[in-house]
Design an enzyme around this catalytic site. Structure first.
Site, PDB file in Angstrom:
ATOM      1  N   ASN A  69       0.837  -1.188   0.000  1.00  0.00           N
ATOM      2  CA  ASN A  69       0.000   0.000   0.000  1.00  0.00           C
ATOM      3  C   ASN A  69       0.870   1.234   0.000  1.00  0.00           C
ATOM      4  OD1 ASN A  69      -0.308   1.865   2.565  1.00  0.00           O
ATOM      5  ND2 ASN A  69       0.099  -0.207   3.341  1.00  0.00           N
ATOM      6  N   CYS A 130       6.559   5.303   8.436  1.00  0.00           N
ATOM      7  CA  CYS A 130       5.739   5.147   7.238  1.00  0.00           C
ATOM      8  C   CYS A 130       6.629   5.216   6.005  1.00  0.00           C
ATOM      9  CB  CYS A 130       4.670   6.211   7.164  1.00  0.00           C
ATOM     10  SG  CYS A 130       3.615   5.966   5.738  1.00  0.00           S
ATOM     11  N   THR A 193       5.146  -1.757   7.850  1.00  0.00           N
ATOM     12  CA  THR A 193       5.321  -2.492   6.590  1.00  0.00           C
ATOM     13  C   THR A 193       6.764  -2.473   6.092  1.00  0.00           C
ATOM     14  OG1 THR A 193       4.689  -0.494   5.413  1.00  0.00           O
ATOM     15  CG2 THR A 193       2.960  -2.080   5.849  1.00  0.00           C
ATOM     16  N   GLY A 217       0.585  -8.088   5.535  1.00  0.00           N
ATOM     17  CA  GLY A 217      -0.133  -9.348   5.353  1.00  0.00           C
ATOM     18  C   GLY A 217       0.702 -10.556   5.758  1.00  0.00           C
TER      19      GLY A 217
HETATM   20  C1  LIG Z   1      -3.731   0.076   3.766  1.00  0.00           C
HETATM   21  C2  LIG Z   1      -2.828   0.225   4.951  1.00  0.00           C
HETATM   22  C3  LIG Z   1      -2.707   1.470   5.578  1.00  0.00           C
HETATM   23  C4  LIG Z   1      -1.861   1.642   6.659  1.00  0.00           C
HETATM   24  N1  LIG Z   1      -1.794   2.846   7.270  1.00  0.00           N
HETATM   25  C5  LIG Z   1      -1.024   3.001   8.382  1.00  0.00           C
HETATM   26  C6  LIG Z   1      -0.999   4.219   9.092  1.00  0.00           C
HETATM   27  O1  LIG Z   1      -1.700   5.162   8.742  1.00  0.00           O
HETATM   28  N2  LIG Z   1      -0.199   4.314  10.181  1.00  0.00           N
HETATM   29  C7  LIG Z   1       0.576   3.262  10.609  1.00  0.00           C
HETATM   30  O2  LIG Z   1       1.288   3.393  11.599  1.00  0.00           O
HETATM   31  N3  LIG Z   1       0.548   2.089   9.976  1.00  0.00           N
HETATM   32  C8  LIG Z   1      -0.229   1.924   8.869  1.00  0.00           C
HETATM   33  N4  LIG Z   1      -0.265   0.713   8.239  1.00  0.00           N
HETATM   34  C9  LIG Z   1       0.532  -0.416   8.764  1.00  0.00           C
HETATM   35  C10 LIG Z   1      -0.325  -1.318   9.653  1.00  0.00           C
HETATM   36  O3  LIG Z   1      -0.820  -0.640  10.768  1.00  0.00           O
HETATM   37  C11 LIG Z   1       0.493  -2.539  10.112  1.00  0.00           C
HETATM   38  O4  LIG Z   1       1.585  -2.092  10.887  1.00  0.00           O
HETATM   39  C12 LIG Z   1       1.035  -3.364   8.969  1.00  0.00           C
HETATM   40  O5  LIG Z   1       0.104  -3.378   7.918  1.00  0.00           O
HETATM   41  C13 LIG Z   1       1.366  -4.788   9.369  1.00  0.00           C
HETATM   42  O6  LIG Z   1       0.239  -5.468   9.848  1.00  0.00           O
HETATM   43  P1  LIG Z   1      -0.706  -6.399   8.931  1.00  0.00           P
HETATM   44  O7  LIG Z   1       0.202  -7.330   8.196  1.00  0.00           O
HETATM   45  O8  LIG Z   1      -1.628  -7.059   9.879  1.00  0.00           O
HETATM   46  O9  LIG Z   1      -1.401  -5.475   7.982  1.00  0.00           O
HETATM   47  C14 LIG Z   1      -1.108   0.537   7.139  1.00  0.00           C
HETATM   48  C15 LIG Z   1      -1.232  -0.696   6.516  1.00  0.00           C
HETATM   49  C16 LIG Z   1      -2.087  -0.878   5.431  1.00  0.00           C
HETATM   50  C17 LIG Z   1      -2.181  -2.226   4.799  1.00  0.00           C
END
Ligand SMILES: Cc1cc2nc3c(=O)[nH]c(=O)nc-3n(C[C@H](O)[C@H](O)[C@H](O)COP(=O)(O)O)c2cc1C
Ligand SMILES: Cc1cc2nc3c(=O)[nH]c(=O)nc-3n(C[C@H](O)[C@H](O)[C@H](O)COP(=O)(O)OP(=O)(O)OC[C@H]3O[C@@H](n4cnc5c(N)ncnc54)[C@H](O)[C@@H]3O)c2cc1C
Ligand SMILES: Cc1cc2nc3c(=O)[nH]c(=O)nc-3n(C[C@H](O)[C@H](O)[C@H](O)COP(=O)(O)OP(=O)(O)OC[C@H]3O[C@@H](n4cnc5c(N)ncnc54)[C@H](O)[C@@H]3O)c2cc1C
Ligand SMILES: Cc1cc2nc3c(=O)[nH]c(=O)nc-3n(C[C@H](O)[C@H](O)[C@H](O)COP(=O)(O)O)c2cc1C
Ligand code: FES
Ligand code: FES
Lengths: 313, 256, 313, 256
Positions: A69, A130, A193, A217
């Site tokens: 993303n 980020c 990420t 993911g």
């Molecule tokens: C579409 C999307 C938007 C995200 N926006 C933010 C954000 O605004 N701030 C943040 O700290 N992390 C953001 N993240 C990261 C997530 O909070 C998380 O740390 C990361 O996706 C790993 O977890 P997951 O694999 O369960 O998605 C975002 C992730 C995704 C997929």
């Protein structure tokens, strides 16, 4: 006390499961599907001082067991988040962790000062990692001294405990974590990420308009587990773990690694009910494995003696 | 909006790489608007990970069945195309806001303009408009003859014109060529298809009532992730989400 | 000249597809399935000065779209590799890239000196990035000055061009690549595995006996693509790309990103014919996309002008 | 050793979480030894990624069919268990070296000791031994009554004893308890099952001719990746690969 309750700085959680920032907006959409009070907490979308539109589209691309993303911190800005979103969320019995971001240290300080005073904000989460923001963003998340300085400044003004969200895009995550702990952080959240990219076969152009994006993911789960395993043994502040969690078993793996609570991001897109489902399934899993309380699982992969970090009792 | 395991009632190719999928389930009772879509999980595990947005093409509440028509494109739709009758599919929906029926009155004339895999939602729309007493003219554009579908179905609801890019069937060229060439008049225009087609319609009819259905890559499909935003004219930070504010917008509401 | 032929330092490749080190042993097993002369080259298993047994088992664990391995550089040692393996491989019309590893700089130098003299070894690949070896390994792959020094020393003794294999476990891959280029490397290979971990739900123990291991497979592909995209724009030596390739389309994505050849690791375990299959499928893919020669794809995501790095003509 | 898409001829549960899978294909003509295994791709895409090693339980060259019996354990076997008759499965095999038939002569007595999901390869072995004129006694250990399978099949080939850990059927305890309790004598012992069982047998019969089939997590399954090595006694760097040197080893050949 419930076998899922955990006690973290600023956060008395009825259960240790919460949606991760950016994957749940400000909760409005999921509130149409279930009662948000079922959640342990909510990490809201990154808030910046001014409203931001973010990056051009396409903003997402799929990868094997993951997605990229490059939203680019789109959000309505500090004022609107406080007035419209946080006040709306106040109807639910659920603590809010406010994820904050900025391009300069002053931005963070300003947002932290104001948003930490909202009555339902129980903790801040500094998004220093980020990968999708051009200015400054990277140094905050990759240079320990810079991250430490930012942590110190925000701690000075915040009315609630401060968690710092670690970037996995570093050589030495333990060094980062220690610097941030020494700077006074109350907790860590990890991982954000991983920087990735996909290229369209037909056009030879990157699929994301921003070219690169953040990988999340199930694909990144083993990296998150390893980093939490390392960091939890090196610091004594608690960790909220995330990165690819989609099931109660996944969540448990994070507790074993050393997390004291977990957050779920991408999986909300696949199954919008994933958070309450994991909350509902954890007790049976604890039964099956012979645990009375989730806190017995924390750090168990490196410390069989039981909870050494934080527990709910 | 719910998640339901819907059962495949029918699943066959109806043109080259074009599949018709009929799903049965109680979720159909919640489906109302033409132009709404469902978000479909195509993989059993984590690859492919994301759901696929697919439009409702036909809503049959009596039979509790809905029809989807999709093109086998990449990995996800390829997997979907292998599912057999009797299997169940995890569906999230109905999502988004469809074409506004109230924009046109009984006795008036609606022009429905569809391009390729943008055609399916217009079929449910045509049915609903005809039921309301609106006169429907459909102009459907395809690449080649072998990917044309639902010609007869649309023909049974009103006048129909077909254009193919290679001229292998109907008018050679684009849907806009048909509208221009025939001098078709209308009260309201509804369209769904590739962005160049939508842009052409926007430019061609600056003073008309036009509704366009947009496509954008999606994460959540419900408005939470900000993946699918588009800009609002004359504003630096305002936006609309294709998934939850759209996918249908009035022309001019968003920047194409 | 064949539309798949590429010319890299030391390597006149009839096609740009080769098995990655450690995923193909010394070719004996795959030779039972197909003629190894079909391959562009072969990257043999990491060779060390002395024979090594490697880590205890379990040495592999599965992850979503990926796998962890902690083999620990098991190999029969320099002498046997030269006498038994390389001489056996000489029957095939295929250049060998010898992957070498060690615990000290002297180890590398010694192995490089000897193995580079084997007649069918056309290039060396310095494995400075194996995450599964305790001693030294990490610094070689993560500290630019150390990697540069090692490159210089090996270059001095090697009879063939030297490629250095980059670790993705770093904050700044471009900095590493530039330091290694400046030290005289003839090419880069990337990426090695990402450090990861999995924990068994029932025992709360890491699944790998070594606890952590290297993550490979499709899960890491977007990270590899991003890194090659960045590095190929910053250096002028060629890159052999790897990380999750399983299809001709995947391979093409690597060329677009900036790789001049590709290597395939984990996918060999899933489909033992994957390398010859990709070789066979690439021409049709080039046709479909309107390319005459694979070199037209190299770096195309950032340079539409065509080949800027290395091409086969 | 080949890769072949084999067709599912039969696929049904035969005990709690235990499935019998019969595959048809020309690959069967290459299958010879009891104790060999196949490496099975269970997912259509990349999750689950790796193949699953499963032993040949019955080789029927005339019908060009082979039988596999497996326990639904984790994600991969769960997916496998959902495949239906008529579907095809990607199989790599036959792999490894099986039980040596030449270790025992016609008229001699072989003891076959199986634990849980280690039982299947012993069935093909029993068949081949009986055909050779060897007297076969089988001792099969299971956790509980409801996971017992193939009792009748083994019984038709010779004497059979069953032990269950919870005593719900047969002798309560382990297979070694049966051997001890009954004072069973034999010329050669063949075993497959969990490592503690194999270790107990190794210790119990230091002077006997014993062959053990090992399990180890695998990458390639063909000897290329060094995932599945085990140590050789009294040597720091020597090793054997379970997949290509084994999975059957003579006792003492490798360190358990
Ligand atoms: C579409 C999307 C938007 C995200 N926006 C933010 C954000 O605004 N701030 C943040 O700290 N992390 C953001 N993240 C990261 C997530 O909070 C998380 O740390 C990361 O996706 C790993 O977890 P997951 O694999 O369960 O998605 C975002 C992730 C995704 C997929
Ligand atoms: C509101 C809406 C309604 C749609 N209705 C239909 C329909 O009725 N019939 C039909 O055939 N197609 C429809 N599409 C397009 C359809 O969603 C894509 O063709 C499909 O997602 C491609 O998936 P894939 O697995 O084939 O391709 P892949 O390349 O494997 O997809 C990879 C990722 O990109 C996304 N993606 C790729 N192409 C598109 C696209 N054109 N639009 C949005 N996301 C895309 C996928 O959803 C997935 O997340 C619709 C799209 C939207 C946004
Ligand atoms: C030579 C050999 C023959 C075998 N024959 C049979 C048989 O006939 N019937 C049967 O039921 N089982 C057999 N097994 C065990 C079987 O391979 C595992 O139960 C199976 O791989 C587990 O996969 P899963 O998807 O259920 O579990 P998951 O937990 O999803 O597996 C994850 C990964 O670990 C590996 N793994 C997990 N458990 C084992 C294990 N016990 N041995 C090896 N790898 C494992 C898997 O292959 C996969 O790579 C055999 C194993 C070997 C090595
Ligand atoms: C089982 C296994 C063993 C490996 N051994 C080596 C090695 O000896 N030397 C090395 O440089 N890389 C080694 N690698 C890394 C691969 O060469 C490759 O860089 C990595 O796996 C990414 O490619 P892939 O995703 O195609 O596997 C190994 C990888 C695997 C999976
Ligand atoms: S797809 Fe998530 S907001 Fe539209
Ligand atoms: S599984 Fe690869 S060597 Fe045995």
């Amino acid at each position: 006390m419930s076998r899922l309750a955990v006690e973290l700085p600023g956060l008395s959680l009825k259960n240790p499961v919460m949606p991760a920032s950016g994957c749940f907006g400000f909760g409005r959409e999921y509130a149409k599907l279930y009662d948000l009070s079922q959640l342990g907490a909510i990490m809201i979308k990154a808030t910046t001082r001014e409203p931001r539109f973010g990056n051009p589209t396409p903003r997402v691309a799929e990868t094997p067991s993951g997605m990229l993303n490059a939203i680019g911190l789109q959000n309505p800005g500090l004022e609107k988040v406080i007035e419209e979103e946080l006040s709306w969320l106040a109807q639910y019995d659920v603590p809010i962790i406010a994820n904050i971001a900025g391009s300069t240290m002053e931005d963070y300080v300003e947002v932290a000062k104001r948003i930490s005073q909202a009555p339902n904000v129980h903790a801040l989460e500094l998004n220093i990692s980020c990968p999708n923001v051009k200015k400054g963003g990277i140094a905050f998340g990759t240079v320990p001294e810079v991250a430490a300085e930012l942590t110190r400044l925000v701690k000075q003004v915040s009315a609630v405990p401060v968690y710092v969200k670690l970037s996995p895009n570093v050589t030495n995550i333990v060094e980062m974590a220690k610097a941030i702990e020494a700077a006074g952080a109350d907790g860590l959240t990890m991982i954000n990420t991983l920087l990735g990219m996909r290229i369209d076969i037909k056009t030879a152009e990157p699929i994301l308009a921003n070219r690169t994006g953040g990988l999340s993911g199930p694909a990144i789960k083993p990296i998150a587990i390893r980093m939490i395993y390392e960091v939890s043994q090196a610091v004594s502040i608690p960790i909220i773990g995330m990165g690819g969690i989609a099931t109660a078993e996944d969540a448990l793996e994070f507790f074993y690694a050393g997390a004291s609570a977990v957050a779920i991001g991408t999986a909300n897109f696949v199954d919008p009910f994933v958070c309450p489902t994991i909350v509902a399934e954890l007790p049976a899993l604890l039964d099956e494995l012979g645990f009375d309380h989730i806190s017995q699982c924390i750090g168990r992969s490196w410390n069989k003696g039981g909870p050494t970090v934080y527990c709910g009792t | 909006m719910k998640v339901e395991k819907m059962t495949i009632v029918y699943h066959e190719p109806i043109a080259r790489n074009i599949y018709q999928l009929i799903l049965g389930g109680t979720l159909v009772q919640e489906m109302n608007e033409a132009g709404q879509f469902v978000h479909v999980k195509v993989g059993e595990r984590t690859d492919p990970l994301l759901r696929r947005p697919l439009s409702l093409c036909d809503i049959n509440k009596e039979a509790s069945e809905c029809t989807i028509i999709y093109r086998k494109e990449g990995a996800g739709t390829a997997l979907l195309s292998e599912k057999k009758k009797g299997e169940v599919i995890d569906v999230l929906g109905p999502l988004g806001n469809g074409f506004p029926l109230e924009a046109v009155q009984a006795g008036q004339r609606a022009l429905l303009v569809g391009g390729g895999i943008g055609v399916p939602p217009l079929y449910e729309l045509a049915k609903q408009l005809v039921k309301k007493g609106v006169t429907v003219t459909s102009i459907l554009g395809f690449q080649t003859q072998d990917v044309i579908f639902y010609e007869r179905e649309f023909a049974s609801l009103g006048e129909i014109y077909i254009a193919t890019a290679d001229g292998s069937y109907g008018t050679k060229g684009f849907v806009t060529d048909v509208i221009g060439g025939r001098g078709l008049s209308f009260d309201v225009l509804y369209a769904c298809g590739p962005k160049p087609m939508l842009k052409a319609l926007e430019q061609k009819f600056p003073d008309k009532e036009v509704y366009l259905s947009l496509e954008e890559r999606m994460g959540c499909g419900i408005g939470a992730c900000f993946a699918c935003v588009c800009r609002v004219p004359n504003n630096e930070t305002a936006y609309k989400k294709v998934c939850s504010d759209g996918p249908v917008f009035k022309v001019g509401e968003v920047v194409l």
